[in-house]
Scaffold this active site. Sequence first.
Site, short mmCIF file in Angstrom:
data_model
loop_
_atom_site.label_atom_id
_atom_site.label_comp_id
_atom_site.label_asym_id
_atom_site.label_seq_id
_atom_site.Cartn_x
_atom_site.Cartn_y
_atom_site.Cartn_z
N GLY A 35 -36.10 9.42 -21.45
CA GLY A 35 -36.63 10.55 -20.71
C GLY A 35 -36.53 10.29 -19.22
O GLY A 35 -35.82 9.38 -18.78
N ASP A 39 -42.11 8.76 -16.96
CA ASP A 39 -42.73 9.59 -18.01
C ASP A 39 -43.61 8.78 -18.94
O ASP A 39 -44.23 9.33 -19.84
CB ASP A 39 -41.64 10.30 -18.83
CG ASP A 39 -41.09 11.53 -18.12
OD1 ASP A 39 -41.71 11.97 -17.15
OD2 ASP A 39 -40.05 12.05 -18.55
N GLY A 40 -43.63 7.46 -18.75
CA GLY A 40 -44.55 6.63 -19.53
C GLY A 40 -43.93 5.92 -20.70
O GLY A 40 -44.62 5.57 -21.66
N ASN A 169 -46.21 13.44 -23.09
CA ASN A 169 -47.10 12.34 -22.72
C ASN A 169 -48.02 12.75 -21.55
O ASN A 169 -47.82 13.77 -20.90
CB ASN A 169 -46.25 11.13 -22.33
CG ASN A 169 -47.07 9.86 -22.26
OD1 ASN A 169 -48.07 9.70 -22.95
ND2 ASN A 169 -46.65 8.94 -21.39
N LYS A 170 -49.02 11.90 -21.34
CA LYS A 170 -49.99 12.08 -20.25
C LYS A 170 -50.79 13.38 -20.41
O LYS A 170 -51.13 14.06 -19.43
CB LYS A 170 -49.29 12.04 -18.88
CG LYS A 170 -48.51 10.75 -18.65
CD LYS A 170 -47.94 10.66 -17.24
CE LYS A 170 -47.16 9.36 -17.07
NZ LYS A 170 -46.63 9.19 -15.70
N SER A 474 6.68 -2.99 0.19
CA SER A 474 7.85 -2.29 0.71
C SER A 474 8.42 -3.10 1.87
O SER A 474 7.68 -3.54 2.75
CB SER A 474 7.44 -0.89 1.19
OG SER A 474 8.54 -0.23 1.78
N GLY A 477 12.12 -7.07 0.33
CA GLY A 477 13.47 -7.50 -0.06
C GLY A 477 13.72 -7.46 -1.55
O GLY A 477 14.70 -8.04 -2.04
N SER A 479 14.74 -5.01 -3.66
CA SER A 479 16.01 -4.38 -4.08
C SER A 479 17.21 -5.24 -3.69
O SER A 479 18.15 -5.40 -4.47
CB SER A 479 16.14 -2.99 -3.46
OG SER A 479 15.10 -2.14 -3.91
N SER A 546 5.14 -1.69 -7.62
CA SER A 546 4.19 -1.87 -8.74
C SER A 546 2.94 -2.60 -8.25
O SER A 546 2.72 -3.76 -8.59
CB SER A 546 4.85 -2.61 -9.91
OG SER A 546 5.52 -3.78 -9.51
#
Length: 635
Positions: A35, A39-40, A169-170, A474, A477, A479, A546
């Site tokens: 909850g 909220d207890g 609750n409460k 890039s 070297g 390639s 890559s």
Amino acid sequence: MTDPIYKTDALIAEDIEAYLEQHQNKSMLRFITCGSVDDGKSTLIGRLLYDSKMIFEDQLAALENDSKKVGTQGQEIDFALLVDGLAAEREQGITIDVAYRFFATEKRKFIVADCPGHEQYTRNMVTGASTADCAVILIDARKGVLVQTKRHSFLCHQLGIKNLVLAVNKMDLIDYDRAKFDAIVADYAHFAESIGIEGFTAIPMSGLAGDNITTRSDNTPWFDGPVLIDHLEQLEVNNTANQAKPFRMPVQWVNRPNLDFRGFSGQIATGTVKPGDQLRSLPSGKTSKVKSIVTMDGDLDEAVAGQSVTITLEDEIDCSRGDVLATADAPPEVADQFESTIVWMDDEPLVVGRAYWLKLGTQTVSVTIAHPKFEIDVNTMEHLASQTLHLNQIGVCEITTDKRVVFDPYTENRALGGFILIDKITNHTVGAGMLHFSLRRSQNVHWQPTDITRDHHAGMKNQTPRVLWFTGLSGSGKSTIANEVEKKLAIMNRHTFLLDGDNVRHGLNKDLGFTESDRIENIRRVGEVCKLMTDAGLIVLTAFISPFRADRQLVREMIDAGEFIEIHVDTPLEVAEARDVKGLYKKAREGKLKNFTGIDSPYEAPENPEIRVNTVEMTPQQAADYIIGQILPLK
């Protein structure tokens, strides 16, 4: 002050064996409390432990002392401290991590998970709910139904929890006002119906005062429903329901202590099994009869869902860890493409197209995730357009595994329908998901066998296929060096093909840009081409930036073991930028070129490449000679 009710059960001192046997024969219910914040939830569990006499004298003394020091109830006992154990939880008065607690009544044993209410910790709530039979959804009677109430309810419904308790609750803080209680229940019922929840049990209570938790409260004479503990004692547990389903057992371990014994060990997910039953091993599809059901306490005449056993078969069939033994005439499905709901649980967003590990039962496979069909707004239940998923977001996505897996839809079988996603680099659990169904194309597309094998193709060329994967910034070297290596291999009469990053984007990948997801798809496609080319017996050279380790690893996993050779063309950024042959760095620095590696997009250098060449110290020809020397002899 101590209370005699906290003295150890007298039966422990009188007859420990009888005490253990009494508890062993009780059924076990797993439930969660969830909850919104404050909220207890922790207080409720603390009260349950207190009232069920599961606190010993030393624990009670420590609780009383802690309540005075760090409690939130003045001089009264702060039951939340029984559950909130982290220092940060006590300091802030909130629950951060899932806390599991055991307690028992005369009728049943319980394991309760106290789940955090903060949206930031929704992923922890999913963890607790994944194994629960029941969810107790708390609502602060002063605040009514909140956003996190809806979020947790939706997740519980998605995770297949059928038994829901609405704990208002409460009530002591609103003077046990029936009209306010009825209004909250009506509001929640409207929401529950909108998301498909078929029913729930509403109980007015006070965790602090103990109203309607273990005993009926005089403060709510208008309430004629069950008190919480009575309701939990009567619910059907998942194992009982699972026994009526077809038999499924994911194989955890092939037990072969000697040459005369071969058994398959695991926990039965659903159904029952007896010696003589006909079982099917999936994904192979081979069948055999059960010879025996072995346990540490001796062989069984029958085993049921929830039990961990070793099954021996009459025939020597192909079955290993990750496979599933199932009823022969009602087997689960086998597929590699699915629609699923994914809850994203990592600070880093989902990267579409990136390979993650998917763990389903005892199966672990590589998986890629497509762009979400839609994201679900848990506040309005609207389907929103989305390109990815961020922390705590929920989306419906199509996923593809690298091999076929055995599964059932999550609505039918949690064990074979629920999965987790793991980042391959960090090993962090990044998501959890539920399989809906397999995609039709995964059933209609089959692998067509051919008579001429990859070994035959390689033999005709008198070489071993390889992928020489050049990676670097890039201008490093790549390639140039790859081209030099290919020329040297050509002189040696090797059959090669060079895939260059720029060249591929003119054709195969011309539809892709340079976003992270496009880069991932670019490398995935190149990897598939490399696989086809190595199947043809070729030595493939690739020159791609890559930038991401995970994507290079994905290609490595596509290629046969030992055939992928990662070559890091190691050039410092300042050197590569100084070269700037294509003028790309200049454009990137001027903001004219977005997502450029090294400038505004990262490059993850290889950690353990097979080959590393330093282009500051080597000429392209020297680098090529070095690489040839490392990969020779190529058959």
